[in-house]
Design a protein around this motif. Sequence first.
Motif, PDB file in Angstrom:
ATOM      1  N   TYR A 172       0.821  -1.148  -0.020  1.00  0.00           N
ATOM      2  CA  TYR A 172      -0.062   0.017  -0.063  1.00  0.00           C
ATOM      3  C   TYR A 172       0.801   1.139   0.156  1.00  0.00           C
ATOM      4  CZ  TYR A 172      -3.585  -3.331   1.287  1.00  0.00           C
ATOM      5  OH  TYR A 172      -4.382  -4.405   1.404  1.00  0.00           O
ATOM      6  N   ILE A 173       0.363   2.365  -0.233  1.00  0.00           N
ATOM      7  CA  ILE A 173       1.057   3.439  -0.158  1.00  0.00           C
ATOM      8  C   ILE A 173       1.755   4.073   0.937  1.00  0.00           C
ATOM      9  CG2 ILE A 173      -0.498   5.199   0.489  1.00  0.00           C
ATOM     10  CD1 ILE A 173       0.193   7.126  -1.759  1.00  0.00           C
ATOM     11  N   ASP A 174       1.693   3.338   2.253  1.00  0.00           N
ATOM     12  CA  ASP A 174       2.240   3.679   3.298  1.00  0.00           C
ATOM     13  C   ASP A 174       3.425   2.422   3.487  1.00  0.00           C
ATOM     14  OD1 ASP A 174       0.943   1.478   4.104  1.00  0.00           O
ATOM     15  OD2 ASP A 174       0.009   2.440   5.808  1.00  0.00           O
ATOM     16  N   GLY A 175       3.578   1.807   2.645  1.00  0.00           N
ATOM     17  CA  GLY A 175       4.821   0.713   2.585  1.00  0.00           C
ATOM     18  C   GLY A 175       4.361  -0.462   3.336  1.00  0.00           C
ATOM     19  N   THR A 176       3.034  -0.722   3.627  1.00  0.00           N
ATOM     20  CA  THR A 176       2.648  -2.093   4.238  1.00  0.00           C
ATOM     21  C   THR A 176       2.585  -2.993   3.151  1.00  0.00           C
ATOM     22  OG1 THR A 176       1.447  -0.791   6.165  1.00  0.00           O
ATOM     23  CG2 THR A 176       0.755  -2.937   5.727  1.00  0.00           C
ATOM     24  N   PRO A 177       2.942  -4.290   3.315  1.00  0.00           N
ATOM     25  CA  PRO A 177       2.802  -5.163   2.043  1.00  0.00           C
ATOM     26  C   PRO A 177       1.220  -5.419   1.946  1.00  0.00           C
ATOM     27  CG  PRO A 177       4.380  -5.983   3.459  1.00  0.00           C
ATOM     28  CD  PRO A 177       3.775  -4.710   4.117  1.00  0.00           C
ATOM     29  N   VAL A 178       0.873  -5.958   0.702  1.00  0.00           N
ATOM     30  CA  VAL A 178      -0.668  -5.904   0.576  1.00  0.00           C
ATOM     31  C   VAL A 178      -0.964  -7.174   1.096  1.00  0.00           C
ATOM     32  CG1 VAL A 178      -2.187  -6.355  -1.374  1.00  0.00           C
ATOM     33  CG2 VAL A 178      -0.491  -4.616  -2.004  1.00  0.00           C
ATOM     34  N   GLN A 179      -2.393  -7.111   1.453  1.00  0.00           N
ATOM     35  CA  GLN A 179      -2.926  -8.320   2.303  1.00  0.00           C
ATOM     36  C   GLN A 179      -4.114  -8.706   1.273  1.00  0.00           C
ATOM     37  OE1 GLN A 179      -1.535 -10.008   4.571  1.00  0.00           O
ATOM     38  NE2 GLN A 179       0.187  -8.759   4.228  1.00  0.00           N
ATOM     39  N   SER A 404       4.110 -10.726  -0.840  1.00  0.00           N
ATOM     40  CA  SER A 404       3.919  -9.270  -0.898  1.00  0.00           C
ATOM     41  C   SER A 404       5.276  -8.703  -0.190  1.00  0.00           C
ATOM     42  CB  SER A 404       2.537  -8.743  -0.486  1.00  0.00           C
ATOM     43  OG  SER A 404       2.372  -9.078   0.675  1.00  0.00           O
ATOM     44  N   THR A 405       5.308  -9.392   1.329  1.00  0.00           N
ATOM     45  CA  THR A 405       6.364  -9.018   2.065  1.00  0.00           C
ATOM     46  C   THR A 405       7.749  -9.186   1.502  1.00  0.00           C
ATOM     47  OG1 THR A 405       4.982  -9.209   3.820  1.00  0.00           O
ATOM     48  CG2 THR A 405       7.561  -9.262   4.267  1.00  0.00           C
ATOM     49  N   THR A 406       7.990 -10.455   0.898  1.00  0.00           N
ATOM     50  CA  THR A 406       9.081 -10.839   0.389  1.00  0.00           C
ATOM     51  C   THR A 406       9.594 -10.002  -0.959  1.00  0.00           C
ATOM     52  OG1 THR A 406       8.816 -13.191   1.065  1.00  0.00           O
ATOM     53  CG2 THR A 406      10.455 -12.819  -0.850  1.00  0.00           C
ATOM     54  N   MET A 407       8.657  -9.630  -1.700  1.00  0.00           N
ATOM     55  CA  MET A 407       8.756  -8.894  -3.056  1.00  0.00           C
ATOM     56  C   MET A 407       9.281  -7.441  -2.377  1.00  0.00           C
ATOM     57  SD  MET A 407       9.152  -9.942  -5.968  1.00  0.00           S
ATOM     58  CE  MET A 407       9.099  -8.425  -6.858  1.00  0.00           C
ATOM     59  N   ALA A 408       8.636  -6.935  -1.521  1.00  0.00           N
ATOM     60  CA  ALA A 408       8.787  -5.602  -0.807  1.00  0.00           C
ATOM     61  C   ALA A 408      10.372  -5.486  -0.262  1.00  0.00           C
ATOM     62  CB  ALA A 408       7.935  -4.984   0.142  1.00  0.00           C
ATOM     63  N   ASN A 409      10.646  -6.447   0.314  1.00  0.00           N
ATOM     64  CA  ASN A 409      12.068  -6.605   0.898  1.00  0.00           C
ATOM     65  C   ASN A 409      13.060  -6.899  -0.057  1.00  0.00           C
ATOM     66  OD1 ASN A 409      10.909  -6.258   3.390  1.00  0.00           O
ATOM     67  ND2 ASN A 409      10.921  -8.428   4.131  1.00  0.00           N
ATOM     68  N   LEU A 410      12.911  -7.874  -1.083  1.00  0.00           N
ATOM     69  CA  LEU A 410      13.779  -8.228  -2.186  1.00  0.00           C
ATOM     70  C   LEU A 410      14.075  -6.957  -2.851  1.00  0.00           C
ATOM     71  CD1 LEU A 410      15.345 -10.412  -3.608  1.00  0.00           C
ATOM     72  CD2 LEU A 410      12.904 -11.132  -4.673  1.00  0.00           C
ATOM     73  N   ILE A 411      13.067  -6.179  -3.343  1.00  0.00           N
ATOM     74  CA  ILE A 411      13.320  -5.364  -4.156  1.00  0.00           C
ATOM     75  C   ILE A 411      14.514  -4.103  -3.491  1.00  0.00           C
ATOM     76  CG2 ILE A 411      12.187  -2.920  -4.980  1.00  0.00           C
ATOM     77  CD1 ILE A 411       9.686  -4.544  -5.600  1.00  0.00           C
ATOM     78  N   GLY A 412      14.268  -3.828  -2.360  1.00  0.00           N
ATOM     79  CA  GLY A 412      15.171  -2.859  -1.504  1.00  0.00           C
ATOM     80  C   GLY A 412      16.479  -3.567  -1.516  1.00  0.00           C
ATOM     81  N   GLN A 413      16.688  -4.971  -0.961  1.00  0.00           N
ATOM     82  CA  GLN A 413      17.893  -5.722  -0.899  1.00  0.00           C
ATOM     83  C   GLN A 413      18.586  -5.720  -2.171  1.00  0.00           C
ATOM     84  OE1 GLN A 413      16.284  -8.858   1.287  1.00  0.00           O
ATOM     85  NE2 GLN A 413      15.847  -7.693   2.967  1.00  0.00           N
ATOM     86  N   ALA A 414      17.836  -6.375  -3.064  1.00  0.00           N
ATOM     87  CA  ALA A 414      18.390  -6.515  -4.414  1.00  0.00           C
ATOM     88  C   ALA A 414      18.954  -5.286  -5.025  1.00  0.00           C
ATOM     89  CB  ALA A 414      17.532  -7.265  -5.590  1.00  0.00           C
ATOM     90  N   LEU A 415      18.249  -4.090  -4.995  1.00  0.00           N
ATOM     91  CA  LEU A 415      18.948  -2.957  -5.649  1.00  0.00           C
ATOM     92  C   LEU A 415      20.147  -2.461  -4.668  1.00  0.00           C
ATOM     93  CD1 LEU A 415      15.489  -1.247  -6.610  1.00  0.00           C
ATOM     94  CD2 LEU A 415      16.955  -2.448  -8.011  1.00  0.00           C
ATOM     95  N   ALA A 416      19.918  -2.657  -3.360  1.00  0.00           N
ATOM     96  CA  ALA A 416      21.199  -2.153  -2.791  1.00  0.00           C
ATOM     97  C   ALA A 416      22.348  -2.904  -3.264  1.00  0.00           C
ATOM     98  CB  ALA A 416      20.806  -2.300  -1.353  1.00  0.00           C
TER      99      ALA A 416
END
Length: 646
Positions: A172-179, A404-416
Amino acid sequence: MAKKASRIFDTDRRIRLGIWGLGRGMSFFRTCEALNIDVVAGCDYVPHMRDRFARDCPGAFVTDNEDDFLAQDFDAVLLATYCPAHAPHAIKALRAGKHVLSEVTAFFTMAEGVALVEAVEASGKVYNLAENYPFAPQFLWLKRKWDEGLFGDLMYAEFEYVHEIRSLAYTYIDGTPVQPGWTLHNWRSWLNYHYYCTHSLGPVMYITGTRPTRVVSLPGTQRLAGYPHERSGDMGGVAPSLIHMSNGAVVRNLMGATTNDVHSQRIWGTLGAAESGPQGLLLRLGGSGGSPKLPVKPAMSDLEKRSLATGHGGGDFWVLYFFARQILTGEKAPWDIYAAADVTIPGIQAIRSGIDGGTPYEVPDFRDRAQRDRYRDDHWRQEALPADSAFPPTADRELTQHFSTTMANLIGQALAWRAYADWAKVADELDSPAQLLGMLERVVHQLPAMRQTYAMAMRMIDAYPHSRAARVLREMLEVGGGMDAVSDSAARALKRKHAALVRRHGSVQAATLTTAEASSLLPPDAPIESVPLPRRGVAFSPVPYDTAHHFVDVRPVHQGKDGLVYVRGSIELPRAGKGRLLYGADGPVRVWVNGKPAGCEPKATNPAAPDEYQADVTWKKGRNDLLFALRTNKGNAWGLIARGVL
């Protein structure tokens, strides 16, 4: 108790407002009171959004049922529901007797546009589009000077809204993974960027007073990794168009996602030109391509200065201001229903132009009923991507709920990881090779979390290798170096590289506030510069910390309150010496290092680069204690980020 904001309109009349869509919609909340607006109702189907609204607006009505919401006694709706639903929701609100301030875009199909225009005309109510980008300080100034004739007539413009928002397909727009966690975002996972043309086209229209009349587009076929939609031209790619304006000028309008987020603007008149971007505002005046080109600092009114304390560089203030002013005084706002149609239609027609290989499409003027009639039954729309299309229907929910949580974390970590790996290839050509240390430190610090994220991604890929989820997970793992990037040998190699860089450049970039704690202490509503260093009676408790982004999330502490939260943590350094503290926050912030004032930024709005601030610090060997006072702004400020450089 917080001091009430001084009012702006010379009337005691109040506007009772309901907010429909409590994610983006609540971004406007803090500005309402000074504009004679009382928030009395809220509606959202997401439970945690409703919970936040109830804390911020005690006593207000809140529901997930739109009919119950619209049946309440209030005057106007701030509409911030899902983008493709704006037109039917606006029409429903108008028919319920409410004024409407609608987030962009105004409608999703041409037939919806016709219906919306005619619903506004029949209602007698105020309709405004919440297009906020034209009201940035430099654009307000350019509008005044353009109206004075300083630039002549519009010849050409290049305006851009290029924004790589990969993670919002899964949060969601506040960074919470979609449920539920196995689903995609309702519309940010697939919407063609042309639909979002208003942030770049809107300022051109507002500054020059012209409207679009024709559009042509060619679709790009490349896209970035990790976006769910496979079609070119949709989320994950670029969306440029050429737009013919009513005075004969041409505008290049660029939206999309690339490896270079950019919000630069260039506009040419027959007498002068302007460029706006990271360098500020540059003008070339004198009627010639070789005329003097100089920077300017636009003068601002007191009201413009006041607006800067709100979201989007003051833009959120102005859309609310014009909406309230029209309701209270009848004075017309810039983005009425007809201007809303003018700025929305080019996006729809640009998509069709691209599909048709670059065929020009008209931009009809919906002020004219005869032109509306041609599109009354035009229901063409982009096909939506089902939210539950990431996995097969029979997929194991115990496993896929982590998607959804995995993708949100993976995007930040992989791009770093990718940022460090790619910059390492050109490290010797950097102006300051020591800059690589910060990127490397970030990867080393988050390796434990990366291992967990990468392992969970592989579990889902192995279980459902032919799914859409497997494709995006696989793409981001490839960007992030794959499983080899988180192996024991890779970790040892990274640590050796870190030690070598320290020996070579003689500097250290320290870890961030990994042990952060925050208090719920809310001192009086005083300027952030005068906030005291608390010494006693402050009970701190641990707060969430995002290792992928070095971000301290203080929302659980301050939600529902308006004031200050103190955040403390420490930075460990291997030796003493003079260095810098790099920090940023989502709101006004003051910082102390080892009990001494180190910096104060009363206008801070973003914790991420390039909006970090710097303070000169004399570091101690070992533990250095940091304390921040963060203005929370009723939920608009989420937290802060800090790094130490020696």
